[in-house]
Scaffold this motif. Structure first.
Motif, PDB file in Angstrom:
ATOM      1  N   GLU A  66       0.812  -1.214   0.000  1.00 33.31           N
ATOM      2  CA  GLU A  66       0.000   0.000   0.000  1.00 33.31           C
ATOM      3  C   GLU A  66       0.850   1.272   0.000  1.00 33.31           C
ATOM      4  OE1 GLU A  66      -3.108   0.380  -0.385  1.00 33.31           O
ATOM      5  OE2 GLU A  66      -3.934  -1.631  -0.047  1.00 33.31           O
ATOM      6  N   MET A  67       2.093   1.190   0.477  1.00 37.79           N
ATOM      7  CA  MET A  67       2.900   2.387   0.682  1.00 37.79           C
ATOM      8  C   MET A  67       3.799   2.748  -0.492  1.00 37.79           C
ATOM      9  SD  MET A  67       3.935   1.980   4.719  1.00 37.79           S
ATOM     10  CE  MET A  67       4.614   3.634   4.845  1.00 37.79           C
ATOM     11  N   GLU A  68       3.825   1.954  -1.540  1.00 38.62           N
ATOM     12  CA  GLU A  68       4.784   2.186  -2.623  1.00 38.62           C
ATOM     13  C   GLU A  68       4.606   3.550  -3.289  1.00 38.62           C
ATOM     14  OE1 GLU A  68       5.089  -0.977  -5.404  1.00 38.62           O
ATOM     15  OE2 GLU A  68       5.824  -2.419  -3.932  1.00 38.62           O
ATOM     16  N   LEU A  69       3.382   3.935  -3.606  1.00 34.85           N
ATOM     17  CA  LEU A  69       3.165   5.240  -4.234  1.00 34.85           C
ATOM     18  C   LEU A  69       3.508   6.370  -3.276  1.00 34.85           C
ATOM     19  CD1 LEU A  69      -0.178   4.803  -6.234  1.00 34.85           C
ATOM     20  CD2 LEU A  69       2.132   5.059  -7.152  1.00 34.85           C
ATOM     21  N   PHE A  70       3.221   6.170  -2.008  1.00 33.61           N
ATOM     22  CA  PHE A  70       3.538   7.189  -1.010  1.00 33.61           C
ATOM     23  C   PHE A  70       5.033   7.446  -0.935  1.00 33.61           C
ATOM     24  CE2 PHE A  70       4.795   8.225   3.363  1.00 33.61           C
ATOM     25  CZ  PHE A  70       4.132   9.435   3.533  1.00 33.61           C
ATOM     26  N   TRP A  71       5.832   6.380  -0.901  1.00 29.98           N
ATOM     27  CA  TRP A  71       7.284   6.546  -0.835  1.00 29.98           C
ATOM     28  C   TRP A  71       7.795   7.324  -2.046  1.00 29.98           C
ATOM     29  CZ3 TRP A  71       8.707   6.202   3.768  1.00 29.98           C
ATOM     30  CH2 TRP A  71       8.431   5.135   4.611  1.00 29.98           C
ATOM     31  N   ALA A  72       7.139   7.165  -3.172  1.00 32.65           N
ATOM     32  CA  ALA A  72       7.560   7.869  -4.384  1.00 32.65           C
ATOM     33  C   ALA A  72       7.066   9.309  -4.426  1.00 32.65           C
ATOM     34  CB  ALA A  72       7.054   7.118  -5.621  1.00 32.65           C
ATOM     35  N   GLY A  73       6.312   9.725  -3.402  1.00 31.60           N
ATOM     36  CA  GLY A  73       5.800  11.096  -3.353  1.00 31.60           C
ATOM     37  C   GLY A  73       4.565  11.302  -4.186  1.00 31.60           C
ATOM     38  N   LEU A  74       3.846  10.215  -4.476  1.00 29.05           N
ATOM     39  CA  LEU A  74       2.702  10.289  -5.387  1.00 29.05           C
ATOM     40  C   LEU A  74       1.362  10.112  -4.684  1.00 29.05           C
ATOM     41  CD1 LEU A  74       4.236   8.170  -8.301  1.00 29.05           C
ATOM     42  CD2 LEU A  74       4.141  10.666  -8.094  1.00 29.05           C
ATOM     43  N   GLU A  75       1.365  10.122  -3.339  1.00 28.07           N
ATOM     44  CA  GLU A  75       0.110   9.982  -2.609  1.00 28.07           C
ATOM     45  C   GLU A  75       0.187  10.774  -1.308  1.00 28.07           C
ATOM     46  OE1 GLU A  75      -3.151   6.572  -1.455  1.00 28.07           O
ATOM     47  OE2 GLU A  75      -1.034   5.992  -1.546  1.00 28.07           O
ATOM     48  N   GLN A  76      -0.944  11.384  -0.926  1.00 33.45           N
ATOM     49  CA  GLN A  76      -1.033  12.161   0.291  1.00 33.45           C
ATOM     50  C   GLN A  76      -1.228  11.244   1.513  1.00 33.45           C
ATOM     51  OE1 GLN A  76      -0.560  15.531   0.659  1.00 33.45           O
ATOM     52  NE2 GLN A  76       0.115  15.331  -1.480  1.00 33.45           N
ATOM     53  N   PRO A  77      -0.870  11.705   2.715  1.00 33.84           N
ATOM     54  CA  PRO A  77      -0.972  10.862   3.903  1.00 33.84           C
ATOM     55  C   PRO A  77      -2.389  10.393   4.233  1.00 33.84           C
ATOM     56  CG  PRO A  77       0.487  12.709   4.324  1.00 33.84           C
ATOM     57  CD  PRO A  77      -0.158  12.969   2.993  1.00 33.84           C
ATOM     58  N   GLU A  78      -3.409  11.271   4.054  1.00 38.26           N
ATOM     59  CA  GLU A  78      -4.752  10.936   4.548  1.00 38.26           C
ATOM     60  C   GLU A  78      -5.374   9.703   3.880  1.00 38.26           C
ATOM     61  OE1 GLU A  78      -3.628  13.904   3.943  1.00 38.26           O
ATOM     62  OE2 GLU A  78      -3.809  14.981   5.852  1.00 38.26           O
ATOM     63  N   PRO A  79      -5.409   9.615   2.534  1.00 40.35           N
ATOM     64  CA  PRO A  79      -6.008   8.413   1.952  1.00 40.35           C
ATOM     65  C   PRO A  79      -5.229   7.140   2.259  1.00 40.35           C
ATOM     66  CG  PRO A  79      -5.031   9.825   0.256  1.00 40.35           C
ATOM     67  CD  PRO A  79      -5.055  10.618   1.509  1.00 40.35           C
ATOM     68  N   LEU A  80      -3.892   7.257   2.330  1.00 42.51           N
ATOM     69  CA  LEU A  80      -3.109   6.085   2.706  1.00 42.51           C
ATOM     70  C   LEU A  80      -3.391   5.692   4.148  1.00 42.51           C
ATOM     71  CD1 LEU A  80      -0.956   3.936   2.265  1.00 42.51           C
ATOM     72  CD2 LEU A  80       0.796   5.672   2.738  1.00 42.51           C
ATOM     73  N   ALA A  81      -3.517   6.668   5.025  1.00 47.19           N
ATOM     74  CA  ALA A  81      -3.822   6.379   6.429  1.00 47.19           C
ATOM     75  C   ALA A  81      -5.149   5.634   6.566  1.00 47.19           C
ATOM     76  CB  ALA A  81      -3.867   7.674   7.236  1.00 47.19           C
ATOM     77  N   ASP A  82      -6.128   5.975   5.740  1.00 45.88           N
ATOM     78  CA  ASP A  82      -7.413   5.274   5.776  1.00 45.88           C
ATOM     79  C   ASP A  82      -7.243   3.794   5.451  1.00 45.88           C
ATOM     80  OD1 ASP A  82      -8.815   7.542   6.473  1.00 45.88           O
ATOM     81  OD2 ASP A  82      -9.279   8.100   4.396  1.00 45.88           O
ATOM     82  N   ARG A  83      -6.429   3.517   4.435  1.00 45.29           N
ATOM     83  CA  ARG A  83      -6.236   2.116   4.034  1.00 45.29           C
ATOM     84  C   ARG A  83      -5.430   1.346   5.085  1.00 45.29           C
ATOM     85  NH1 ARG A  83      -4.832   4.594  -0.698  1.00 45.29           N
ATOM     86  NH2 ARG A  83      -2.748   3.663  -0.770  1.00 45.29           N
ATOM     87  N   ILE A  84      -4.405   1.990   5.629  1.00 46.26           N
ATOM     88  CA  ILE A  84      -3.606   1.329   6.664  1.00 46.26           C
ATOM     89  C   ILE A  84      -4.467   1.075   7.904  1.00 46.26           C
ATOM     90  CG2 ILE A  84      -1.694   1.654   8.291  1.00 46.26           C
ATOM     91  CD1 ILE A  84      -0.171   3.074   6.098  1.00 46.26           C
ATOM     92  N   TYR A  85      -5.273   2.046   8.272  1.00 52.65           N
ATOM     93  CA  TYR A  85      -6.164   1.881   9.414  1.00 52.65           C
ATOM     94  C   TYR A  85      -7.119   0.713   9.179  1.00 52.65           C
ATOM     95  CZ  TYR A  85      -9.658   2.939  12.978  1.00 52.65           C
ATOM     96  OH  TYR A  85     -10.521   2.863  14.038  1.00 52.65           O
ATOM     97  N   GLY A  86      -7.604   0.565   7.957  1.00 49.73           N
ATOM     98  CA  GLY A  86      -8.472  -0.550   7.630  1.00 49.73           C
ATOM     99  C   GLY A  86      -7.771  -1.891   7.764  1.00 49.73           C
ATOM    100  N   ILE A  87      -6.508  -1.939   7.312  1.00 47.32           N
ATOM    101  CA  ILE A  87      -5.741  -3.190   7.422  1.00 47.32           C
ATOM    102  C   ILE A  87      -5.503  -3.554   8.878  1.00 47.32           C
ATOM    103  CG2 ILE A  87      -3.481  -4.246   6.977  1.00 47.32           C
ATOM    104  CD1 ILE A  87      -3.404  -2.613   4.365  1.00 47.32           C
ATOM    105  N   LEU A  88      -5.096  -2.564   9.689  1.00 38.70           N
ATOM    106  CA  LEU A  88      -4.765  -2.836  11.087  1.00 38.70           C
ATOM    107  C   LEU A  88      -5.994  -3.143  11.924  1.00 38.70           C
ATOM    108  CD1 LEU A  88      -1.994  -0.143  11.756  1.00 38.70           C
ATOM    109  CD2 LEU A  88      -1.722  -2.538  11.118  1.00 38.70           C
ATOM    110  N   SER A  89      -7.100  -2.547  11.557  1.00 41.08           N
ATOM    111  CA  SER A  89      -8.320  -2.795  12.335  1.00 41.08           C
ATOM    112  C   SER A  89      -9.039  -4.057  11.891  1.00 41.08           C
ATOM    113  CB  SER A  89      -9.265  -1.594  12.212  1.00 41.08           C
ATOM    114  OG  SER A  89      -9.707  -1.439  10.869  1.00 41.08           O
ATOM    115  N   GLY A  90      -8.528  -4.682  10.816  1.00 43.63           N
ATOM    116  CA  GLY A  90      -9.128  -5.918  10.326  1.00 43.63           C
ATOM    117  C   GLY A  90     -10.297  -5.717   9.413  1.00 43.63           C
ATOM    118  N   ALA A  91     -10.503  -4.455   8.969  1.00 43.72           N
ATOM    119  CA  ALA A  91     -11.638  -4.172   8.084  1.00 43.72           C
ATOM    120  C   ALA A  91     -11.389  -4.696   6.691  1.00 43.72           C
ATOM    121  CB  ALA A  91     -11.914  -2.670   8.048  1.00 43.72           C
ATOM    122  N   THR A  92     -10.087  -4.801   6.298  1.00 41.19           N
ATOM    123  CA  THR A  92      -9.763  -5.326   4.962  1.00 41.19           C
ATOM    124  C   THR A  92      -8.735  -6.410   5.076  1.00 41.19           C
ATOM    125  OG1 THR A  92      -8.038  -3.647   4.658  1.00 41.19           O
ATOM    126  CG2 THR A  92     -10.225  -3.111   3.866  1.00 41.19           C
TER     127      THR A  92
END
Length: 462
Positions: free
Chosen positions: A436-462
């Motif tokens: 999920e973080m590959e585009l972010f590391w390249a500077g191509l994604e903002q923190p908020e939408p990535l944080a939503d996906r990471i939060y979903g993974i950690l909370s078990g939603a996805t």
């Protein structure tokens, strides 16, 4: 550099020779291709070719045009006359390169009649290689693994309970380092060195540019200010060629910043702590541009920016620093307290030995471990190489209190240090996060939408 290249090619030649002599690769069987050898052993094509040339001169291999390289069909392994202790290790390995030889020498000084054979398998799919070797009759007495390799094993029951065999040694260990190597109450591996992930800095660069060196209690804002002052276009061509900080996308590094900002990597993690972590990465990497990103899968270790004095600070370990010293690092790195967030926490890494139940001489393997963990030898290794001991008394002799406290170590206590497999019991979750973080590391994604996906993974939603 020439001596280093010669060492690399000799090391690979020794690895392959041992695989051939031990019977792991049999007469007539193909070796890995040159590309695969480069990838799995982390070496250049030049070093690989020189290794193969050496084995060809010895008559161990034959090159088949258009097909690859095979073990000479005429090679006949000769049975050894000496009693043999066989050690299997992951490769590449800083611990093998810098410490294991000294331990083997100490062991053979006490047991000169014992022959020690070291067999290397690539860390990539290490356990698959080990199983293949076992099917071919290659059964090591000792297996040297990293904490991550240990966690990746899907079968730990073939290894003996070291807690039952070496209870007297455990009293001298950091308790925090031992427990993660228990499986279902049984100690399947015994660590021989460890390190917290910490912030190292190059004092020479700080002095050159008149930047105050880090001190206990310094803040994230002071870290960012120092990194900004150290980021430079030294040759005036409009391109930054010295960065204040080197960060890594590797999962054994970046989670330290998250831990310090309150990310727990489980369902209790708050979205806000994830956003705060990602904003820090975004600011130093892409907004302020005072940090460079190291991607280890795409780079050779000897090209690391910190080693080449192209970055003034780096998240690293004593294990990695010891490897960089052997790569020709020309300065003595210092340790700075981690200032990335309000939580005092970090990751831990370790190398550990395991003894297989099918060992031909388990008592001899246990004696090897006793020698490896002898306080005198541990002190010698710590002083000579910079590797940390698993014995608190040794570290207290080699390093001062301030150094250890910068590593979150007080006496026998390691504060809020976690091995990666403790945070991610399910390795697939870590793989999901990394993807999920590959585009972010390249500077191509903002923190908020990535944080939503990471939060979903950690909370078990996805």
């Amino acid at each position: 550099m020439r001596r280093d290249n010669e060492f690399r090619y000799s090391r690979l030649a020794n690895m392959l020779r041992e695989q051939i002599v031990s019977g792991y690769i049999k007469p007539g069987q193909f070796l890995l291709s040159e590309n695969e050898l480069c990838k799995y052993y982390g070496m250049s094509r030049t070093s690989v070719r020189k290794s193969l040339e050496q084995l060809h001169k010895e008559g161990l291999i034959v090159k088949k045009v258009g097909q690859g390289t095979i073990v000479s069909p005429d090679f006949v392994p000769s049975p050894g006359e000496k009693r043999t202790l066989r050690i299997l290790a992951t490769s590449p390995s800083h611990y093998v390169d810098n410490c294991l030889g000294t331990i083997i020498e100490a062991f053979q000084a006490r047991y000169p009649q014992i022959d020690v054979k070291l067999l290397h398998f690539p860390s990539f799919n290490f356990w698959d290689w080990q199983r293949t070797g076992a099917e071919l009759g290659v059964r090591p007495d000792l297996v040297l693994v990293t904490d991550r390799s240990f966690a990746e094993s899907d079968r730990l029951d073939p290894f003996i309970d070291l807690g039952d065999k070496l209870p007297d040694l455990l009293d001298g260990f950091y308790p925090r380092i031992v427990e993660p190597f228990r499986h279902e109450g049984v100690l399947r591996a015994l660590p021989v060195t460890f390190s917290p992930v910490y912030l190292a800095y190059n004092p020479r660069l700080f002095r050159r540019f008149g930047v105050p060196e880090p001190y206990p209690g310094w803040s994230r804002e002071q870290l960012i200010e120092a990194a900004g002052q150290l980021t430079r276009d030294e040759d005036g061509d409009g391109v930054t060629d010295l960065y204040g900080l080197s960060l890594s996308s590797f999962p054994s590094r970046w989670p330290v910043v998250a831990l310090q900002n309150g990310v727990k990597f489980d369902a209790t993690t708050s979205r806000e702590s994830i956003v705060e972590t990602l904003k820090l990465f975004r600011d130093v990497l892409h907004r302020k541009r005072i940090a460079t990103l190291y991607q280890p899968y795409r780079s050779k270790i000897n090209l690391h920016a910190f080693l080449r004095e192209k970055a003034a600070m780096v998240l690293t370990t004593s294990i990695e620093i010891a490897g960089w010293r052997s790569e020709g690092m020309t300065f003595e790195a210092k340790v700075a307290p981690l200032p990335f967030g309000p939580v005092k926490s970090t990751l831990l890494v370790a190398n550990a030995f395991m003894i297989h139940k099918d060992s031909g001489d388990p008592e001899l393997a246990l004696e090897f471990l006793r020698i490896a963990l002898d306080p005198g030898l541990q002190t010698e290794l710590a002083r000579d190489t910079g590797f940390m001991s698993c014995l608190p008394d040794v570290n207290a002799v080699v390093w001062n209190k301030r150094h250890l406290e910068s590593l979150n170590i007080t006496g026998r206590h390691i504060e809020n240090g976690y091995f990666l497999h403790e945070l991610f019991a399910d390795s697939h979750r870590l793989d999901d996060l990394s993807g999920e973080m590959e585009l972010f590391w390249a500077g191509l994604e903002q923190p908020e939408p990535l944080a939503d996906r990471i939060y979903g993974i950690l909370s078990g939603a996805t």
